[in-house]
Design an enzyme around this catalytic site. Structure first.
Site, PDB file in Angstrom:
ATOM      1  N   LYS A 288       1.088  -1.384   0.150  1.00  0.00           N
ATOM      2  CA  LYS A 288      -0.239   0.139  -0.088  1.00  0.00           C
ATOM      3  C   LYS A 288       0.668   0.967   0.116  1.00  0.00           C
ATOM      4  CE  LYS A 288      -1.365  -0.404   5.409  1.00  0.00           C
ATOM      5  NZ  LYS A 288      -0.057  -1.206   5.310  1.00  0.00           N
TER       6      LYS A 288
ATOM      7  N   ARG B 164      -6.938   3.055  10.904  1.00  0.00           N
ATOM      8  CA  ARG B 164      -6.043   1.203  11.253  1.00  0.00           C
ATOM      9  C   ARG B 164      -7.464   0.708  12.514  1.00  0.00           C
ATOM     10  NH1 ARG B 164      -0.077   1.328  10.062  1.00  0.00           N
ATOM     11  NH2 ARG B 164       0.486  -0.259  10.303  1.00  0.00           N
TER      12      ARG B 164
ATOM     13  N   ARG C 210      11.841  -7.808   2.667  1.00  0.00           N
ATOM     14  CA  ARG C 210      11.688  -6.269   1.890  1.00  0.00           C
ATOM     15  C   ARG C 210      12.723  -5.867   2.774  1.00  0.00           C
ATOM     16  NH1 ARG C 210       6.453  -3.265   3.735  1.00  0.00           N
ATOM     17  NH2 ARG C 210       6.595  -3.027   6.122  1.00  0.00           N
TER      18      ARG C 210
ATOM     19  N   ARG D 126      13.593  -2.983   7.717  1.00  0.00           N
ATOM     20  CA  ARG D 126      12.976  -2.849   8.812  1.00  0.00           C
ATOM     21  C   ARG D 126      12.630  -3.289  10.176  1.00  0.00           C
ATOM     22  NH1 ARG D 126       6.535  -0.421   6.444  1.00  0.00           N
ATOM     23  NH2 ARG D 126       6.528  -0.881   8.291  1.00  0.00           N
TER      24      ARG D 126
ATOM     25  N   ARG E 265       2.287  -8.226  13.850  1.00  0.00           N
ATOM     26  CA  ARG E 265       1.187  -7.530  13.133  1.00  0.00           C
ATOM     27  C   ARG E 265       0.512  -7.477  11.839  1.00  0.00           C
ATOM     28  NH1 ARG E 265       5.760  -5.204   9.647  1.00  0.00           N
ATOM     29  NH2 ARG E 265       4.938  -3.740   8.296  1.00  0.00           N
TER      30      ARG E 265
HETATM   31  P1  AMP Z   1       3.220   0.684   8.688  1.00  0.00           P
HETATM   32  O1  AMP Z   1       4.642   1.778   8.140  1.00  0.00           O
HETATM   33  O2  AMP Z   1       1.963   2.277   8.127  1.00  0.00           O
HETATM   34  O3  AMP Z   1       2.958  -0.313   8.488  1.00  0.00           O
HETATM   35  O4  AMP Z   1       3.680   1.282  10.164  1.00  0.00           O
HETATM   36  C1  AMP Z   1       4.531   0.580  11.127  1.00  0.00           C
HETATM   37  C2  AMP Z   1       4.121   0.902  12.634  1.00  0.00           C
HETATM   38  O5  AMP Z   1       4.193   2.043  12.865  1.00  0.00           O
HETATM   39  C3  AMP Z   1       2.836  -0.031  13.265  1.00  0.00           C
HETATM   40  O6  AMP Z   1       3.004  -1.074  13.242  1.00  0.00           O
HETATM   41  C4  AMP Z   1       2.289   0.749  14.070  1.00  0.00           C
HETATM   42  O7  AMP Z   1       3.483   0.150  14.723  1.00  0.00           O
HETATM   43  C5  AMP Z   1       2.375   2.010  13.617  1.00  0.00           C
HETATM   44  N1  AMP Z   1       0.873   3.012  13.206  1.00  0.00           N
HETATM   45  C6  AMP Z   1       1.427   3.283  11.577  1.00  0.00           C
HETATM   46  N2  AMP Z   1       0.176   3.950  11.216  1.00  0.00           N
HETATM   47  C7  AMP Z   1      -0.588   3.754  13.175  1.00  0.00           C
HETATM   48  C8  AMP Z   1      -1.808   4.015  13.078  1.00  0.00           C
HETATM   49  N3  AMP Z   1      -2.420   4.923  12.274  1.00  0.00           N
HETATM   50  N4  AMP Z   1      -2.405   4.033  14.126  1.00  0.00           N
HETATM   51  C9  AMP Z   1      -1.356   3.378  15.118  1.00  0.00           C
HETATM   52  N5  AMP Z   1      -0.233   2.551  14.722  1.00  0.00           N
HETATM   53  C10 AMP Z   1       0.701   2.925  14.219  1.00  0.00           C
END
Ligand code: AMP
Length: 215
Positions: A13, A86, A125, A158, A169
């Site tokens: 995404k 989320r 990744r 990451r 996750r």
């Molecule tokens: P992502 O890059 O979107 O996978 O986000 C990485 C991490 O950031 C997630 O596993 C959460 O720990 C945190 N995170 C990102 N967006 C949110 C959100 N909207 N609400 C809560 N935690 C978030």
């Protein structure tokens, strides 16, 4: 034009959101990227965030909402929200915020992918910490071994793409985020796209599906 892009970890995404933002000239608002930039600094906020992000669990809604509120309020063009909302609470708060600013979400793009594929993708990744471009060591390799094509610096994995965190996750996504699919389906905003192909193919599918509305 305002979009949300929704999908499990590793569904692509972030990459698709970047392509859409360029194509339509709108802002890409990614909570994950914002958090990763903050994590590169050393301060109280980064120490707090680390406790959640490194474990693959959600950051408290109050912190997330403060950040996204500022981003949306300052955004003068359209936007694509990536990684937000989320959970149901964030989705409801978002609707209230948009209503107060006379803004609406036009479409929610839901990219779906099986868990097996998710695990394979996330553990292979790599990202560029400078330009945030994503690569995959199996399907979307950089031209030189683990070096960013654009910035010419070493790619990193990451911290939350390690196997143990990936499982957490996926669990969090299934319990907290999946209910949003139904929420946006009821609002008749949901567009479903398979995330199985390579980046270019998925982007083509997205354009075909939203193109009908935005020609
Ligand atoms: P992502 O890059 O979107 O996978 O986000 C990485 C991490 O950031 C997630 O596993 C959460 O720990 C945190 N995170 C990102 N967006 C949110 C959100 N909207 N609400 C809560 N935690 C978030």
């Amino acid at each position: 034009m305002n979009f949300i892009i929704l999908g499990g970890p590793g569904c692509g995404k972030g990459t698709q959101a970047k392509k859409i933002s360029l194509k339509f000239g709108i802002s890409h608002l990614s909570t994950g990227e914002i958090f990763r930039k903050i994590l590169e600094q050393k301060n109280v906020l980064s120490e707090t965030l680390r406790q959640y992000v490194d474990k693959g669990i959600l950051v408290p809604d109050s912190i997330v909402f403060d950040i996204i509120n500022t981003q949306i309020t300052n955004c003068q063009v359209g936007f694509i929200l990536d990684g937000f909302p989320r959970n149901m609470n964030q989705a409801i708060k978002l609707d209230q915020l948009l209503l107060s600013q006379n803004k609406i979400i036009d479409n929610v793009l839901y990219i779906y992918l099986e868990s097996d594929e998710t695990i394979k993708r996330l553990t292979s990744r790599r990202i560029c910490r400078k330009c945030c471009k994503n690569y995959n060591l199996i399907t979307e390799k950089p031209k030189e071994d683990e070096i960013c094509d654009l910035c010419k610096i070493k790619l990193i994995q990451r911290r939350d793409d390690k196997l143990k965190t990936v499982f957490e996750r996926i669990k969090v996504y299934q319990s907290e985020t999946l209910p949003l699919i139904n929420y946006y389906e009821k609002q008749k905003k949901l567009i479903k796209i398979s995330g199985l192909g390579i980046q270019k193919e998925v982007f083509k599918l997205i354009l075909e599906k939203i193109g009908k509305n935005y020609n």
